[in-house]
Design a protein around this motif. Structure first.
Motif, PDB file in Angstrom:
ATOM      1  N   PHE A  42       0.835  -1.203   0.000  1.00 55.41           N
ATOM      2  CA  PHE A  42       0.000   0.000   0.000  1.00 55.41           C
ATOM      3  C   PHE A  42       0.871   1.255   0.000  1.00 55.41           C
ATOM      4  O   PHE A  42       0.606   2.206  -0.751  1.00 55.41           O
ATOM      5  N   ALA A  43       1.924   1.297   0.816  1.00 55.26           N
ATOM      6  CA  ALA A  43       2.819   2.457   0.890  1.00 55.26           C
ATOM      7  C   ALA A  43       3.531   2.655  -0.440  1.00 55.26           C
ATOM      8  O   ALA A  43       3.656   3.781  -0.935  1.00 55.26           O
ATOM      9  N   ASP A  44       3.988   1.563  -1.058  1.00 60.65           N
ATOM     10  CA  ASP A  44       4.658   1.665  -2.356  1.00 60.65           C
ATOM     11  C   ASP A  44       3.697   2.190  -3.415  1.00 60.65           C
ATOM     12  O   ASP A  44       4.053   3.042  -4.245  1.00 60.65           O
ATOM     13  N   SER A  45       2.481   1.674  -3.407  1.00 55.72           N
ATOM     14  CA  SER A  45       1.475   2.109  -4.384  1.00 55.72           C
ATOM     15  C   SER A  45       1.161   3.589  -4.198  1.00 55.72           C
ATOM     16  O   SER A  45       1.015   4.330  -5.182  1.00 55.72           O
ATOM     17  N   LEU A  46       1.050   4.016  -2.952  1.00 56.87           N
ATOM     18  CA  LEU A  46       0.751   5.424  -2.672  1.00 56.87           C
ATOM     19  C   LEU A  46       1.884   6.324  -3.164  1.00 56.87           C
ATOM     20  O   LEU A  46       1.642   7.358  -3.793  1.00 56.87           O
ATOM     21  N   LYS A  47       3.136   5.926  -2.921  1.00 54.54           N
ATOM     22  CA  LYS A  47       4.288   6.710  -3.368  1.00 54.54           C
ATOM     23  C   LYS A  47       4.328   6.811  -4.887  1.00 54.54           C
ATOM     24  O   LYS A  47       4.567   7.866  -5.460  1.00 54.54           O
ATOM     25  N   LYS A  48       4.062   5.686  -5.553  1.00 55.96           N
ATOM     26  CA  LYS A  48       4.064   5.683  -7.012  1.00 55.96           C
ATOM     27  C   LYS A  48       2.962   6.585  -7.568  1.00 55.96           C
ATOM     28  O   LYS A  48       3.150   7.300  -8.547  1.00 55.96           O
ATOM     29  N   GLU A  49       1.797   6.544  -6.949  1.00 54.35           N
ATOM     30  CA  GLU A  49       0.669   7.363  -7.410  1.00 54.35           C
ATOM     31  C   GLU A  49       0.972   8.848  -7.197  1.00 54.35           C
ATOM     32  O   GLU A  49       0.692   9.675  -8.064  1.00 54.35           O
ATOM     33  N   ILE A  50       1.566   9.190  -6.067  1.00 53.30           N
ATOM     34  CA  ILE A  50       1.929  10.593  -5.788  1.00 53.30           C
ATOM     35  C   ILE A  50       2.959  11.068  -6.799  1.00 53.30           C
ATOM     36  O   ILE A  50       2.855  12.177  -7.335  1.00 53.30           O
ATOM     37  N   ALA A  51       3.943  10.254  -7.104  1.00 51.88           N
ATOM     38  CA  ALA A  51       4.975  10.616  -8.084  1.00 51.88           C
ATOM     39  C   ALA A  51       4.346  10.821  -9.466  1.00 51.88           C
ATOM     40  O   ALA A  51       4.696  11.750 -10.192  1.00 51.88           O
ATOM     41  N   ARG A  52       3.407   9.934  -9.839  1.00 47.96           N
ATOM     42  CA  ARG A  52       2.753  10.050 -11.137  1.00 47.96           C
ATOM     43  C   ARG A  52       1.949  11.340 -11.245  1.00 47.96           C
ATOM     44  O   ARG A  52       2.032  12.064 -12.238  1.00 47.96           O
ATOM     45  N   VAL A  53       1.207  11.669 -10.212  1.00 46.24           N
ATOM     46  CA  VAL A  53       0.401  12.899 -10.212  1.00 46.24           C
ATOM     47  C   VAL A  53       1.310  14.135 -10.248  1.00 46.24           C
ATOM     48  O   VAL A  53       1.046  15.103 -10.958  1.00 46.24           O
ATOM     49  N   ALA A  54       2.408  14.079  -9.506  1.00 43.99           N
ATOM     50  CA  ALA A  54       3.350  15.205  -9.486  1.00 43.99           C
ATOM     51  C   ALA A  54       3.959  15.408 -10.874  1.00 43.99           C
ATOM     52  O   ALA A  54       4.086  16.539 -11.358  1.00 43.99           O
ATOM     53  N   ARG A  55       4.338  14.309 -11.548  1.00 40.74           N
ATOM     54  CA  ARG A  55       4.902  14.418 -12.905  1.00 40.74           C
ATOM     55  C   ARG A  55       3.875  15.001 -13.857  1.00 40.74           C
ATOM     56  O   ARG A  55       4.192  15.832 -14.711  1.00 40.74           O
ATOM     57  N   LYS A  56       2.642  14.577 -13.717  1.00 38.61           N
ATOM     58  CA  LYS A  56       1.576  15.065 -14.580  1.00 38.61           C
ATOM     59  C   LYS A  56       1.362  16.563 -14.380  1.00 38.61           C
ATOM     60  O   LYS A  56       1.178  17.318 -15.336  1.00 38.61           O
ATOM     61  N   GLU A  57       1.393  17.029 -13.140  1.00 42.31           N
ATOM     62  CA  GLU A  57       1.221  18.449 -12.827  1.00 42.31           C
ATOM     63  C   GLU A  57       2.395  19.277 -13.365  1.00 42.31           C
ATOM     64  O   GLU A  57       2.216  20.353 -13.906  1.00 42.31           O
ATOM     65  N   LEU A  58       3.595  18.757 -13.187  1.00 45.20           N
ATOM     66  CA  LEU A  58       4.788  19.491 -13.598  1.00 45.20           C
ATOM     67  C   LEU A  58       4.945  19.544 -15.118  1.00 45.20           C
ATOM     68  O   LEU A  58       5.554  20.468 -15.651  1.00 45.20           O
ATOM     69  N   LYS A  59       4.408  18.539 -15.825  1.00 44.02           N
ATOM     70  CA  LYS A  59       4.579  18.465 -17.269  1.00 44.02           C
ATOM     71  C   LYS A  59       4.030  19.720 -17.955  1.00 44.02           C
ATOM     72  O   LYS A  59       4.677  20.294 -18.832  1.00 44.02           O
ATOM     73  N   GLY A  60       2.868  20.152 -17.566  1.00 44.41           N
ATOM     74  CA  GLY A  60       2.272  21.349 -18.167  1.00 44.41           C
ATOM     75  C   GLY A  60       3.114  22.599 -17.921  1.00 44.41           C
ATOM     76  O   GLY A  60       3.336  23.410 -18.828  1.00 44.41           O
ATOM     77  N   GLU A  61       3.605  22.734 -16.698  1.00 47.26           N
ATOM     78  CA  GLU A  61       4.430  23.899 -16.369  1.00 47.26           C
ATOM     79  C   GLU A  61       5.758  23.852 -17.102  1.00 47.26           C
ATOM     80  O   GLU A  61       6.250  24.872 -17.593  1.00 47.26           O
ATOM     81  N   LEU A  62       6.374  22.685 -17.183  1.00 50.46           N
ATOM     82  CA  LEU A  62       7.652  22.555 -17.881  1.00 50.46           C
ATOM     83  C   LEU A  62       7.506  22.831 -19.373  1.00 50.46           C
ATOM     84  O   LEU A  62       8.385  23.436 -19.994  1.00 50.46           O
ATOM     85  N   ASP A  63       6.397  22.396 -19.971  1.00 48.20           N
ATOM     86  CA  ASP A  63       6.173  22.667 -21.387  1.00 48.20           C
ATOM     87  C   ASP A  63       6.089  24.176 -21.645  1.00 48.20           C
ATOM     88  O   ASP A  63       6.650  24.678 -22.622  1.00 48.20           O
ATOM     89  N   ALA A  64       5.403  24.883 -20.763  1.00 48.58           N
ATOM     90  CA  ALA A  64       5.297  26.342 -20.912  1.00 48.58           C
ATOM     91  C   ALA A  64       6.664  27.003 -20.764  1.00 48.58           C
ATOM     92  O   ALA A  64       7.014  27.927 -21.521  1.00 48.58           O
ATOM     93  N   LEU A  65       7.469  26.528 -19.808  1.00 49.73           N
ATOM     94  CA  LEU A  65       8.811  27.085 -19.624  1.00 49.73           C
ATOM     95  C   LEU A  65       9.704  26.796 -20.825  1.00 49.73           C
ATOM     96  O   LEU A  65      10.477  27.652 -21.253  1.00 49.73           O
ATOM     97  N   ARG A  66       9.608  25.586 -21.373  1.00 48.75           N
ATOM     98  CA  ARG A  66      10.405  25.246 -22.555  1.00 48.75           C
ATOM     99  C   ARG A  66      10.034  26.136 -23.735  1.00 48.75           C
ATOM    100  O   ARG A  66      10.901  26.592 -24.482  1.00 48.75           O
ATOM    101  N   LYS A  67       8.755  26.373 -23.903  1.00 52.65           N
ATOM    102  CA  LYS A  67       8.286  27.221 -25.002  1.00 52.65           C
ATOM    103  C   LYS A  67       8.806  28.642 -24.831  1.00 52.65           C
ATOM    104  O   LYS A  67       9.294  29.259 -25.788  1.00 52.65           O
ATOM    105  N   THR A  68       8.739  29.173 -23.623  1.00 50.38           N
ATOM    106  CA  THR A  68       9.242  30.521 -23.348  1.00 50.38           C
ATOM    107  C   THR A  68      10.744  30.596 -23.586  1.00 50.38           C
ATOM    108  O   THR A  68      11.252  31.540 -24.196  1.00 50.38           O
ATOM    109  N   CYS A  69      11.463  29.588 -23.117  1.00 48.89           N
ATOM    110  CA  CYS A  69      12.923  29.552 -23.272  1.00 48.89           C
ATOM    111  C   CYS A  69      13.300  29.513 -24.752  1.00 48.89           C
ATOM    112  O   CYS A  69      14.225  30.211 -25.193  1.00 48.89           O
ATOM    113  N   THR A  70      12.603  28.706 -25.534  1.00 53.60           N
ATOM    114  CA  THR A  70      12.879  28.615 -26.964  1.00 53.60           C
ATOM    115  C   THR A  70      12.631  29.956 -27.649  1.00 53.60           C
ATOM    116  O   THR A  70      13.426  30.394 -28.485  1.00 53.60           O
ATOM    117  N   ALA A  71      11.537  30.616 -27.287  1.00 50.63           N
ATOM    118  CA  ALA A  71      11.234  31.925 -27.879  1.00 50.63           C
ATOM    119  C   ALA A  71      12.303  32.945 -27.508  1.00 50.63           C
ATOM    120  O   ALA A  71      12.741  33.747 -28.352  1.00 50.63           O
TER     121      ALA A  71
END
Length: 155
Positions: free
Chosen positions: A4-33
């Motif tokens: 259960f603890a391992d599953s919870l950690k994996k789920e938290i990591a997955r949600v965090a990656r999903k949240e960060l992906k949108g922000e990182l894409d915006a930063l990459r786009k700004t940096c490229t511009a």
């Protein structure tokens, strides 16, 4: 419980990656511009520097042909190393020092600067800063005897 603890950690990591992906894409786009803008500004700067260099070369050639050489000053003491607008004439500064009959080291003590600074000013390799220009002007206001006495005084 461990699964259960391992599953919870994996789920938290997955949600965090999903949240960060949108922000990182915006930063990459700004940096490229921004990188693209910097590259275009560099190209524009190089082009302007080239135009300026060519214009200075043409102006210099034209001035040499059109303008006769300036007459030599009659009295070397009349030339001031510091112009009215604060521009510095390194040749006049060297003439002023030689007119006093003092060494570069003594001139450095007179204007509160190093011997190397005086040498660089005289050869035109450097321009004195505003404070040094003021000290040079005040040294020029001194009489020859007072300037020599101040220059030869030990610190």
């Amino acid at each position: 419980m461990k699964t259960f603890a391992d599953s919870l950690k994996k789920e938290i990591a997955r949600v965090a990656r999903k949240e960060l992906k949108g922000e990182l894409d915006a930063l990459r786009k700004t940096c490229t511009a921004q990188r693209s803008d910097i590259a275009s500004l560099k190209r524009e700067l190089r082009a302007l520097q080239g135009r300026l260099f060519r214009a200075e070369r043409v102006t210099h050639k034209t001035a040499a042909v059109v303008m006769p050489p300036a007459p030599a000053p009659t009295a070397p003491a009349a030339r001031s190393p510091v112009g009215s607008l604060g521009s510095f004439n390194h040749e006049a500064f060297a003439e002023f020092r030689k007119g006093l009959g003092i060494t570069q080291s003594e001139m450095g003590r007179l204007v509160e600067a190093s011997t190397l600074s005086v040498w660089k000013w005289e050869t035109g390799k450097a321009q004195p800063r505003a404070g040094a220009l003021l000290r040079i002007q005040s040294a020029m206001k001194l009489g020859k005897r007072a300037a020599i006495a101040k220059a030869q005084a030990t610190i």
